[in-house]
Design a protein around this motif. Sequence first.
Motif, PDB file in Angstrom:
ATOM      1  N   THR A 375     -17.334   7.618   5.856  1.00  0.00           N
ATOM      2  CA  THR A 375     -16.975   7.241   4.494  1.00  0.00           C
ATOM      3  C   THR A 375     -15.462   7.031   4.433  1.00  0.00           C
ATOM      4  O   THR A 375     -14.695   7.897   4.855  1.00  0.00           O
ATOM      5  N   VAL A 376     -15.063   5.863   3.906  1.00  0.00           N
ATOM      6  CA  VAL A 376     -13.660   5.467   3.897  1.00  0.00           C
ATOM      7  C   VAL A 376     -13.221   5.145   2.475  1.00  0.00           C
ATOM      8  O   VAL A 376     -13.933   4.459   1.730  1.00  0.00           O
ATOM      9  N   GLN A 377     -12.066   5.672   2.111  1.00  0.00           N
ATOM     10  CA  GLN A 377     -11.421   5.248   0.872  1.00  0.00           C
ATOM     11  C   GLN A 377     -10.351   4.231   1.252  1.00  0.00           C
ATOM     12  O   GLN A 377      -9.402   4.541   1.959  1.00  0.00           O
ATOM     13  N   TRP A 378     -10.542   2.992   0.768  1.00  0.00           N
ATOM     14  CA  TRP A 378      -9.650   1.892   1.136  1.00  0.00           C
ATOM     15  C   TRP A 378      -8.425   1.859   0.232  1.00  0.00           C
ATOM     16  O   TRP A 378      -8.390   2.522  -0.815  1.00  0.00           O
ATOM     17  N   GLN A 379      -7.448   1.071   0.640  1.00  0.00           N
ATOM     18  CA  GLN A 379      -6.197   1.022  -0.119  1.00  0.00           C
ATOM     19  C   GLN A 379      -6.383   0.461  -1.520  1.00  0.00           C
ATOM     20  O   GLN A 379      -5.575   0.745  -2.403  1.00  0.00           O
ATOM     21  N   ASP A 380      -7.423  -0.352  -1.720  1.00  0.00           N
ATOM     22  CA  ASP A 380      -7.667  -0.875  -3.062  1.00  0.00           C
ATOM     23  C   ASP A 380      -8.488   0.084  -3.911  1.00  0.00           C
ATOM     24  O   ASP A 380      -8.931  -0.267  -4.994  1.00  0.00           O
ATOM     25  N   LEU A 381      -8.723   1.297  -3.415  1.00  0.00           N
ATOM     26  CA  LEU A 381      -9.421   2.387  -4.088  1.00  0.00           C
ATOM     27  C   LEU A 381     -10.940   2.285  -3.990  1.00  0.00           C
ATOM     28  O   LEU A 381     -11.644   3.143  -4.486  1.00  0.00           O
ATOM     29  N   ALA A 403       1.500   2.661   2.343  1.00  0.00           N
ATOM     30  CA  ALA A 403       1.129   3.682   1.349  1.00  0.00           C
ATOM     31  C   ALA A 403      -0.369   3.613   1.117  1.00  0.00           C
ATOM     32  O   ALA A 403      -1.006   2.577   1.317  1.00  0.00           O
ATOM     33  N   TRP A 404      -0.920   4.752   0.679  1.00  0.00           N
ATOM     34  CA  TRP A 404      -2.338   4.853   0.381  1.00  0.00           C
ATOM     35  C   TRP A 404      -2.513   5.578  -0.955  1.00  0.00           C
ATOM     36  O   TRP A 404      -1.629   6.345  -1.379  1.00  0.00           O
ATOM     37  N   PRO A 405      -3.639   5.337  -1.624  1.00  0.00           N
ATOM     38  CA  PRO A 405      -3.871   6.015  -2.910  1.00  0.00           C
ATOM     39  C   PRO A 405      -3.740   7.527  -2.798  1.00  0.00           C
ATOM     40  O   PRO A 405      -4.209   8.139  -1.849  1.00  0.00           O
ATOM     41  N   GLY A 406      -3.082   8.098  -3.800  1.00  0.00           N
ATOM     42  CA  GLY A 406      -2.888   9.548  -3.837  1.00  0.00           C
ATOM     43  C   GLY A 406      -1.575  10.001  -3.243  1.00  0.00           C
ATOM     44  O   GLY A 406      -1.216  11.182  -3.380  1.00  0.00           O
ATOM     45  N   VAL A 431       9.733   8.637  -9.645  1.00  0.00           N
ATOM     46  CA  VAL A 431       8.774   9.216  -8.708  1.00  0.00           C
ATOM     47  C   VAL A 431       7.379   9.055  -9.307  1.00  0.00           C
ATOM     48  O   VAL A 431       7.200   9.205 -10.520  1.00  0.00           O
ATOM     49  N   GLY A 432       6.404   8.747  -8.469  1.00  0.00           N
ATOM     50  CA  GLY A 432       5.055   8.571  -8.990  1.00  0.00           C
ATOM     51  C   GLY A 432       4.008   8.745  -7.917  1.00  0.00           C
ATOM     52  O   GLY A 432       4.298   9.129  -6.780  1.00  0.00           O
ATOM     53  N   VAL A 433       2.762   8.434  -8.291  1.00  0.00           N
ATOM     54  CA  VAL A 433       1.614   8.573  -7.400  1.00  0.00           C
ATOM     55  C   VAL A 433       0.977   7.202  -7.222  1.00  0.00           C
ATOM     56  O   VAL A 433       0.672   6.515  -8.205  1.00  0.00           O
ATOM     57  N   ILE A 434       0.780   6.805  -5.970  1.00  0.00           N
ATOM     58  CA  ILE A 434       0.155   5.525  -5.662  1.00  0.00           C
ATOM     59  C   ILE A 434      -1.285   5.541  -6.182  1.00  0.00           C
ATOM     60  O   ILE A 434      -2.056   6.455  -5.884  1.00  0.00           O
ATOM     61  N   GLN A 435      -1.652   4.500  -6.939  1.00  0.00           N
ATOM     62  CA  GLN A 435      -3.013   4.389  -7.473  1.00  0.00           C
ATOM     63  C   GLN A 435      -3.869   3.466  -6.610  1.00  0.00           C
ATOM     64  O   GLN A 435      -5.045   3.749  -6.366  1.00  0.00           O
ATOM     65  N   SER A 436      -3.308   2.368  -6.171  1.00  0.00           N
ATOM     66  CA  SER A 436      -4.008   1.431  -5.291  1.00  0.00           C
ATOM     67  C   SER A 436      -2.983   0.538  -4.625  1.00  0.00           C
ATOM     68  O   SER A 436      -1.829   0.447  -5.081  1.00  0.00           O
ATOM     69  N   VAL A 437      -3.400  -0.114  -3.541  1.00  0.00           N
ATOM     70  CA  VAL A 437      -2.487  -0.948  -2.758  1.00  0.00           C
ATOM     71  C   VAL A 437      -3.166  -2.282  -2.452  1.00  0.00           C
ATOM     72  O   VAL A 437      -4.332  -2.309  -2.043  1.00  0.00           O
TER      73      VAL A 437
END
Length: 1021
Positions: A375-381, A403-406, A431-437
């Motif tokens: 199971t993979v979480q991709w950069q686009d979420l 960068a990756w989500p989270g 400063v923030g948290v990546i949501q998607s790439v």
Amino acid sequence: MERPLHVEDIVSRKSDATVLAVVERTHADVDTHEPNPKRHEPGPIKRHADVPVAPFRRFLSDGVPPRGTVLVRWQTTDHLQLLPTSKLILLDRSLLIGDVVRKDARLAMSGVVINTFTKCVLRPMGDITYKGQTLKGLPPPVPLGPDFRRSAVQPPVIRHVPASELTEADSPREEDLVIYKEWIGRVDAVHPNLILKLAGNCVVEVDEEHCEQPTGDVEPFAVGDVAVTKKGHLRNGRWIFGRYDPNTLPVGTVVEIRPHLVEVTWLQQRLGGALTNEPPAVLERDELQSESFHIYDRTRRPTQTVTEPRATNTVSNSEIDVRLGLRVRFKDLAGACVKYDGSTPNGKITRIDRSANLGYDLNVFDIERFDTDITVQWQDLSITTEHSIDLIPDSSIEDEHAAWPGEIAHTLDYRDNHDASMPNVEDPKKVGVIQSVNAAERMAHIRWAPDAVVHYAVNGETEGPTKLLLTGVVGLASGEVEEVSLYELEAPAALNVRRGDIVLVYSNSGGANEPATQLREWLGEVVDTPLDGTLTVRLGAATEVRDVQLRREEVMAAIRSDGTDDLDSWDDGEDDEGDEADEDEVDSEDGDFAAGVAHGIALRNRQIRFGDEVDGDGETEGGFSDWRSEHDDDSMSDVSEEAQARYEDENGQTLDEEDVEDGDWESADEEMPDAPAQITPPTSTSVTPPDTSKQTGDAANDHPAEAPTANEPPRYLILEDAVPATHHYVDSTPSSNLTHMKRVQKEHGILQKPAALPSGVYVRTWESRLDLLRVLFIGPAETPYAQAPFVMDFHLPPIFPTEPPHAFFYSWPGEAGLGGVGRVNPNLYEDGKICLSLLGTWEGSKNEGWSSRSTILQVVVSLLGLVLVKEPYFNEAGYETLAGLESSRRPSALYNERTFLRARTFVITALARVGKDGVATGRDLEGVGDVVRWEYYAEGGPRGLENVIKDVEGVLERSEKGGEEVDGLTVMSKGACIPLRRVLVRLKELSPVVVTEISTLLHRQLVTSSTPTAPLTPLAR
């Protein structure tokens, strides 16, 4: 389409799917390319008949499998073989939680493994006979010794067993994580005793070192193995049941493993724990059996978890590290017996009664093969579940802008109103948290954390990125979501953890009455990275396992799942290298050595074939003798400043000083600027130097030393003014040694020869300190460095040329908002280090390093021709073997893109420091400032700034038009174009209106300063 193979893949022969192997080396897995692969093997490495002899010989030397081949270890023979990938079928790929993967090398998007689901085939205990005596056991699949026989009838295998139902049969084992009191460590070695059940229901304890496998090998044992010892060891053993009988055969089944010593490397202490020394490196049995010692089990799960998470759940659940031959047990044997009762094709478990084995549990199994879904979480979420063989490891070079989500990320610009009491502290503005790439466009959506506080301590004395994270409080990401270029962000490792990371917990939750040290709630594993900036941590060492939600500032990474906390490196291998045996010296057909061939090497109980005799399976054994050591100790003891330099003739013979003074020593100046013979290594960790013929050709031929034009500044110049205080080696003590001074003069004589220096290289030195040089390089055309300035300082040390020159590279940080962080080249470090074999900063082969006949000109030409190249991605350690591979196209293009941005910021930095008016020289450019102005501003010069502006405009036009593949030189991603357009604006701000008066002034300055190119005056004695 044939799938590419990677290390640890499980494969089988196309001709026989029952014969399995594990891939140990491939052409593309550069981390495995250790030289001389045969040195650690007890037997020869076999060569498939379809692998030519010459490439096979090169592989035995450099350790790099030729393209289209892999090195595998067969399970049925335990032998290594080099064979074509076309002969193999990929069965399963080893991927772990936290690994970064792609679906295809041509695709931009990658993802993080968040769960694995492995189904195993298990082989139960069977019967084995030794000299007529029947034993229970699980012997290895390789051929057994002459006194052993496998039973003709073996119990059927158990199929489709989830790895989540299994646990390893023995512990602790090497690489296990263990907890002792307030410390966590990694097991380096286990020294156990074996509990053997012999014939006649006798049980005895003997040291593992006194036993061997039925194959004759001395390998670690597991419960269920059959062990052979000697009667003397039985006599001296500790008898648990029965007593010693000289008629009892010295062979038995291992029914228990009992460690008596465990070697541990201690990694971290509990946060907030008592200030105590770390535990001893070796724990003894009493300590191992105490309540303070625990083995960290990643497979433990919270009791409230009822169903396994699938694609809809992002919490990770570790399984055992499945591998072929792993000895396992069922966590719930009773339940397994009900599930695998023979009513389905999955098979039946025949339970072995403990009472038949004096209370010992022999219900153990070997993993014979397995199949894994990921199971993979991709950069686009998005989240998908894939078969493991349909994914490939993302082995790209470290990307400062990936960068990756989270993940926590911050902008590259810093606040102007930071606390005045902390002048060397910088705070990122946001400063923030990546949501998607969007990996293809190099863009990210980020949710800002308005209350985040990040402080970096910055060394104000140097321009290198000597940043140290002081404070990293993220809080919750509750602000707006914004789309930002990845080149405007940095996701530093110090602020981030990944799934599978082991972390120390600052605060404990739950309100338990017992001390945290007893509950062991100070340690956990990251199992989820939510998009609000928090972490889900599994307290897997606690008495009751549970998942807790923590903020980033409440944990500290102790062990990274990607291995970045390990500092292991290869042995240099020099002690084990040797000559190959003459292939013509072959033995007789039975494998014995012909007389005189063995060179006195004794062969014990095995046969070695020389030559290339093909066996029935299409294999051959390499016709080489054991490698013998050829270690040349070039190291030096402490040498005083007045030590005499050593000179050699063309045959390597030492010359007397009188011969040198009389001119009998032919220096490289007689033939320069012909090609420097050396090859530039990738980095300080590289083992295999790059094949520069594939990249840049010969350094000198790529950059011919054409004669300077009429109005060009002198490429070599001795300055009369004082050495600038900004020179990196200005504080070094000059040498008064006559031999050293004469050699320094000879070096300058080489450099000042007409047309000696290639176009784009300018050398400056000072009349008062000829041992110091400053060199300006103008990046070569058709590279990401084109027309960008690079400044390096050199020092010829007191024992030069016995010691190579010292060198320092000025890695200028770019202005805020212009994009790009990190190294501009794998060989050029941000702290100023230059990695080059000629400089002694990389351990190249014997013919590539510095010698007393090497020259500073060779170093300069190598830096221009072998470092500032078109595809610097392949200068990374060992990456030269990746040139031309499909999997390397995009990583190389992205590296060029980052490098192109960084190089344009170098242009801006240099021009901002020299100024437009022809007067200011600027920091780090003293001595070469006039050359910079001529290169970029002068009407009669190359008009470099105009060319750079036109180049950037062309790149932006092609990139924003779309339709072309990103190559990092002519076409950029959307994320790169955003800062590149700012770069264009800044470049235009630095572009002056060229006035005749300024041009005339510059020309007059250059002409009047060019007179010191006359031959050098001998230094006074």
